[in-house]
Design a protein around this motif. Structure first.
Motif, mmCIF file in Angstrom:
data_model
loop_
_atom_site.group_PDB
_atom_site.id
_atom_site.type_symbol
_atom_site.label_atom_id
_atom_site.label_comp_id
_atom_site.label_asym_id
_atom_site.label_seq_id
_atom_site.Cartn_x
_atom_site.Cartn_y
_atom_site.Cartn_z
ATOM 1 N N LEU A 137 7.644 10.223 2.085
ATOM 2 C CA LEU A 137 6.399 9.795 2.905
ATOM 3 C C LEU A 137 5.489 11.267 2.692
ATOM 4 N N ARG A 138 6.075 12.335 2.901
ATOM 5 C CA ARG A 138 5.462 13.426 2.697
ATOM 6 C C ARG A 138 4.847 13.710 1.163
ATOM 7 N N VAL A 139 5.634 13.373 0.144
ATOM 8 C CA VAL A 139 5.175 13.384 -1.179
ATOM 9 C C VAL A 139 4.534 12.434 -1.568
ATOM 10 N N GLY A 140 4.407 11.317 -1.068
ATOM 11 C CA GLY A 140 3.809 10.078 -1.519
ATOM 12 C C GLY A 140 4.473 9.029 -2.465
ATOM 13 N N ASP A 141 5.798 9.052 -2.296
ATOM 14 C CA ASP A 141 6.782 8.192 -3.041
ATOM 15 C C ASP A 141 6.985 6.928 -2.399
ATOM 16 N N VAL A 142 6.802 6.668 -1.249
ATOM 17 C CA VAL A 142 6.975 5.519 -0.434
ATOM 18 C C VAL A 142 5.913 4.403 -0.766
ATOM 19 N N LEU A 143 6.343 3.323 -0.870
ATOM 20 C CA LEU A 143 5.475 1.995 -1.023
ATOM 21 C C LEU A 143 5.649 1.169 0.168
ATOM 22 N N VAL A 144 4.847 0.801 1.017
ATOM 23 C CA VAL A 144 5.033 -0.033 2.035
ATOM 24 C C VAL A 144 4.335 -1.536 2.153
ATOM 25 N N SER A 145 5.132 -2.665 2.663
ATOM 26 C CA SER A 145 4.577 -3.894 2.528
ATOM 27 C C SER A 145 4.069 -4.393 4.057
ATOM 28 N N VAL A 146 2.909 -4.585 4.109
ATOM 29 C CA VAL A 146 2.274 -4.483 5.576
ATOM 30 C C VAL A 146 2.430 -6.066 5.533
ATOM 31 N N ALA A 147 2.132 -6.246 7.160
ATOM 32 C CA ALA A 147 2.003 -7.790 7.545
ATOM 33 C C ALA A 147 0.912 -8.515 6.997
ATOM 34 N N GLY A 148 -0.158 -7.743 7.010
ATOM 35 C CA GLY A 148 -1.299 -8.497 6.460
ATOM 36 C C GLY A 148 -1.891 -7.871 5.043
ATOM 37 N N GLU A 149 -3.068 -7.589 4.722
ATOM 38 C CA GLU A 149 -3.273 -7.324 3.371
ATOM 39 C C GLU A 149 -3.296 -5.707 3.211
ATOM 40 N N ARG A 151 0.979 -1.162 -0.166
ATOM 41 C CA ARG A 151 0.062 0.077 -0.091
ATOM 42 C C ARG A 151 0.809 1.147 -0.025
ATOM 43 N N PRO A 152 0.320 2.450 -0.148
ATOM 44 C CA PRO A 152 1.054 3.851 -0.207
ATOM 45 C C PRO A 152 1.538 3.957 1.324
ATOM 46 N N GLY A 153 2.631 4.349 1.464
ATOM 47 C CA GLY A 153 3.069 4.920 2.660
ATOM 48 C C GLY A 153 2.480 5.923 3.154
ATOM 49 N N ARG A 154 2.450 6.045 4.488
ATOM 50 C CA ARG A 154 1.803 7.485 5.159
ATOM 51 C C ARG A 154 2.683 7.885 5.960
ATOM 52 N N GLU A 155 2.627 9.381 6.499
ATOM 53 C CA GLU A 155 3.399 9.997 7.449
ATOM 54 C C GLU A 155 3.420 9.275 8.625
ATOM 55 N N THR A 156 2.076 8.427 9.129
ATOM 56 C CA THR A 156 2.205 7.882 10.335
ATOM 57 C C THR A 156 2.783 6.628 10.449
ATOM 58 N N ASP A 157 3.314 6.166 9.181
ATOM 59 C CA ASP A 157 4.367 5.033 9.207
ATOM 60 C C ASP A 157 5.811 5.381 9.423
ATOM 61 N N GLU A 158 5.999 6.550 9.596
ATOM 62 C CA GLU A 158 7.367 6.980 9.755
ATOM 63 C C GLU A 158 8.208 6.397 10.779
ATOM 64 N N SER A 159 7.768 6.153 11.900
ATOM 65 C CA SER A 159 8.427 5.793 13.031
ATOM 66 C C SER A 159 8.755 4.160 12.678
ATOM 67 N N ALA A 160 7.872 3.372 12.168
ATOM 68 C CA ALA A 160 7.962 2.013 11.715
ATOM 69 C C ALA A 160 9.020 1.678 10.870
ATOM 70 N N LEU A 161 8.925 2.879 9.697
ATOM 71 C CA LEU A 161 9.832 2.739 8.427
ATOM 72 C C LEU A 161 11.343 3.253 9.046
ATOM 73 N N ARG A 162 11.526 3.929 9.991
ATOM 74 C CA ARG A 162 12.721 4.475 10.402
ATOM 75 C C ARG A 162 13.357 3.240 11.383
ATOM 76 N N ALA A 163 12.399 2.183 12.044
ATOM 77 C CA ALA A 163 12.892 1.087 12.717
ATOM 78 C C ALA A 163 13.457 0.156 11.663
ATOM 79 N N LEU A 164 13.022 0.170 10.326
ATOM 80 C CA LEU A 164 13.238 -0.778 9.608
ATOM 81 C C LEU A 164 14.507 -0.433 8.983
ATOM 82 N N GLN A 165 15.086 1.254 8.731
ATOM 83 C CA GLN A 165 16.103 1.429 8.185
ATOM 84 C C GLN A 165 17.301 0.952 8.819
ATOM 85 N N CYS A 166 17.418 0.323 10.255
ATOM 86 C CA CYS A 166 18.463 -0.121 10.944
ATOM 87 C C CYS A 166 18.964 -1.082 10.072
#
Length: 155
Positions: free
Chosen positions: A34-46, A5-20
Protein backbone atom coordinates in the motif's frame (compact mmCIF):
# COMPACT_ATOMS: atom_id res chain seq x y z
CA UNK A 1 -17.61 0.33 -15.69
CA UNK A 2 -14.52 -0.54 -13.70
CA UNK A 3 -14.48 -1.95 -10.21
CA UNK A 4 -10.70 -1.82 -9.85
CA UNK A 5 -8.70 1.11 -8.54
CA UNK A 6 -5.28 1.58 -6.94
CA UNK A 7 -5.18 0.76 -3.25
CA UNK A 8 -4.65 3.52 -0.71
CA UNK A 9 -3.21 3.48 2.78
CA UNK A 10 -6.71 4.39 4.02
CA UNK A 11 -7.86 0.98 2.69
CA UNK A 12 -5.51 -0.89 5.01
CA UNK A 13 -8.00 -1.83 7.74
CA UNK A 14 -10.54 -3.10 5.19
CA UNK A 15 -7.86 -5.09 3.36
CA UNK A 16 -6.55 -6.58 6.61
CA UNK A 17 -10.10 -7.77 7.29
CA UNK A 18 -10.09 -9.46 3.88
CA UNK A 19 -6.82 -11.21 4.76
CA UNK A 20 -8.75 -13.51 7.11
CA UNK A 21 -9.89 -15.32 3.94
CA UNK A 22 -6.29 -16.12 2.94
CA UNK A 23 -4.52 -19.29 3.91
CA UNK A 24 -1.34 -17.51 5.00
CA UNK A 25 -1.64 -13.72 4.91
CA UNK A 26 1.25 -11.29 5.21
CA UNK A 27 0.08 -8.07 6.93
CA UNK A 28 3.55 -6.50 6.70
CA UNK A 29 3.80 -7.16 2.97
CA UNK A 30 0.32 -5.71 2.46
CA UNK A 31 1.22 -2.54 4.39
CA UNK A 32 4.38 -2.16 2.31
CA UNK A 33 2.45 -2.74 -0.94
CA UNK A 34 0.00 0.00 0.00
CA UNK A 35 2.83 2.42 0.83
CA UNK A 36 4.58 1.88 -2.51
CA UNK A 37 1.42 1.72 -4.62
CA UNK A 38 1.51 -1.93 -5.70
CA UNK A 39 -1.96 -2.96 -4.44
CA UNK A 40 -5.03 -3.00 -6.67
CA UNK A 41 -8.45 -3.02 -5.02
CA UNK A 42 -11.81 -4.29 -6.24
CA UNK A 43 -14.55 -2.02 -4.88
CA UNK A 44 -18.24 -2.73 -4.35
CA UNK A 45 -19.17 0.08 -6.78
CA UNK A 46 -17.18 1.63 -9.60
CA UNK A 47 -13.45 2.23 -9.30
CA UNK A 48 -12.69 5.95 -9.53
CA UNK A 49 -12.99 8.17 -6.47
CA UNK A 50 -15.57 10.40 -8.13
CA UNK A 51 -17.50 7.56 -9.80
CA UNK A 52 -21.27 7.80 -9.81
CA UNK A 53 -23.77 4.98 -9.80
CA UNK A 54 -26.56 4.77 -12.37
CA UNK A 55 -28.80 7.00 -10.26
CA UNK A 56 -26.10 9.68 -9.87
CA UNK A 57 -25.15 8.98 -6.26
CA UNK A 58 -21.49 8.39 -5.34
CA UNK A 59 -20.37 4.85 -6.03
CA UNK A 60 -19.51 2.50 -3.15
CA UNK A 61 -15.71 2.55 -2.78
CA UNK A 62 -15.65 -0.17 -0.09
CA UNK A 63 -12.92 -2.73 -0.90
CA UNK A 64 -14.29 -6.25 -1.44
CA UNK A 65 -11.09 -7.76 -2.85
CA UNK A 66 -7.50 -6.97 -3.72
CA UNK A 67 -4.39 -8.23 -5.44
CA UNK A 68 -0.85 -7.65 -4.22
CA UNK A 69 1.68 -8.06 -7.05
CA UNK A 70 5.33 -7.89 -6.03
CA UNK A 71 8.04 -6.97 -8.56
CA UNK A 72 10.47 -9.84 -8.94
CA UNK A 73 13.69 -8.05 -9.77
CA UNK A 74 15.71 -6.89 -12.73
CA UNK A 75 14.03 -9.29 -15.18
CA UNK A 76 10.70 -7.46 -14.73
CA UNK A 77 8.92 -10.54 -13.42
CA UNK A 78 6.02 -10.20 -11.01
CA UNK A 79 4.86 -12.50 -8.24
CA UNK A 80 1.24 -12.30 -7.10
CA UNK A 81 1.75 -12.54 -3.34
CA UNK A 82 -1.91 -12.20 -2.35
CA UNK A 83 -5.24 -12.30 -4.17
CA UNK A 84 -8.52 -12.38 -2.27
CA UNK A 85 -12.18 -11.58 -2.86
CA UNK A 86 -14.71 -11.55 -0.04
CA UNK A 87 -16.92 -14.68 -0.23
CA UNK A 88 -20.05 -12.52 -0.71
CA UNK A 89 -18.53 -11.13 -3.93
CA UNK A 90 -17.04 -14.28 -5.47
CA UNK A 91 -18.24 -15.53 -8.83
CA UNK A 92 -18.63 -11.92 -10.00
CA UNK A 93 -15.44 -11.84 -12.10
CA UNK A 94 -13.54 -9.75 -9.56
CA UNK A 95 -10.47 -11.98 -9.26
CA UNK A 96 -10.23 -12.13 -13.05
CA UNK A 97 -10.47 -8.32 -13.23
CA UNK A 98 -7.75 -7.87 -10.62
CA UNK A 99 -5.41 -10.41 -12.23
CA UNK A 100 -6.22 -9.03 -15.67
CA UNK A 101 -4.92 -5.63 -14.59
CA UNK A 102 -1.73 -7.21 -13.25
CA UNK A 103 -1.23 -9.16 -16.47
CA UNK A 104 -1.91 -6.09 -18.62
CA UNK A 105 0.77 -4.15 -16.75
CA UNK A 106 3.34 -6.97 -16.76
CA UNK A 107 5.80 -7.33 -19.58
CA UNK A 108 7.52 -10.37 -18.11
CA UNK A 109 6.69 -13.61 -16.33
CA UNK A 110 3.94 -13.54 -13.69
CA UNK A 111 3.89 -16.22 -10.99
CA UNK A 112 1.66 -17.15 -8.09
CA UNK A 113 1.16 -19.97 -5.61
CA UNK A 114 -2.03 -21.95 -5.09
CA UNK A 115 -3.13 -24.92 -3.01
CA UNK A 116 -3.54 -27.98 -5.27
CA UNK A 117 -7.06 -28.60 -3.95
CA UNK A 118 -8.30 -25.06 -4.76
CA UNK A 119 -10.20 -26.06 -7.90
CA UNK A 120 -11.92 -22.69 -8.42
CA UNK A 121 -8.63 -20.79 -8.30
CA UNK A 122 -6.89 -23.33 -10.54
CA UNK A 123 -9.65 -23.00 -13.15
CA UNK A 124 -9.39 -19.20 -13.09
CA UNK A 125 -5.60 -19.23 -13.39
CA UNK A 126 -5.68 -21.71 -16.27
CA UNK A 127 -8.33 -19.58 -18.04
CA UNK A 128 -5.94 -16.62 -17.75
CA UNK A 129 -3.07 -18.54 -19.32
CA UNK A 130 -1.21 -19.77 -16.24
CA UNK A 131 0.34 -23.23 -16.22
CA UNK A 132 1.83 -25.30 -13.42
CA UNK A 133 5.56 -24.58 -13.29
CA UNK A 134 6.50 -26.41 -10.10
CA UNK A 135 5.53 -27.51 -6.63
CA UNK A 136 6.65 -26.32 -3.19
CA UNK A 137 6.24 -29.17 -0.71
CA UNK A 138 5.09 -28.06 2.73
CA UNK A 139 4.82 -24.40 1.69
CA UNK A 140 1.49 -23.93 3.41
CA UNK A 141 1.10 -25.01 7.00
CA UNK A 142 0.44 -28.69 6.43
CA UNK A 143 0.22 -28.59 2.65
CA UNK A 144 1.96 -28.16 -0.65
CA UNK A 145 1.64 -25.25 -3.05
CA UNK A 146 1.64 -25.31 -6.83
CA UNK A 147 3.75 -22.68 -8.55
CA UNK A 148 1.86 -21.32 -11.54
CA UNK A 149 3.37 -19.08 -14.17
CA UNK A 150 2.26 -17.09 -17.18
CA UNK A 151 4.84 -15.97 -19.69
CA UNK A 152 4.41 -12.55 -21.36
CA UNK A 153 3.69 -14.14 -24.76
CA UNK A 154 0.92 -16.33 -23.25
CA UNK A 155 -2.79 -15.47 -23.70
Amino acid sequence: MTRVRPGRETDESALRALQCHLREPSPDLLAHGLRVGDVLVSVAGEGSDDARSVDGRPSDQRPVGYVLPVPGGTDGSVHVAELVVHPDHRREGRAAELLGRVLADADARVTLLVAPENDAALALYRDLGFAVAGRRPGFYDGGDALVMAREPSDG
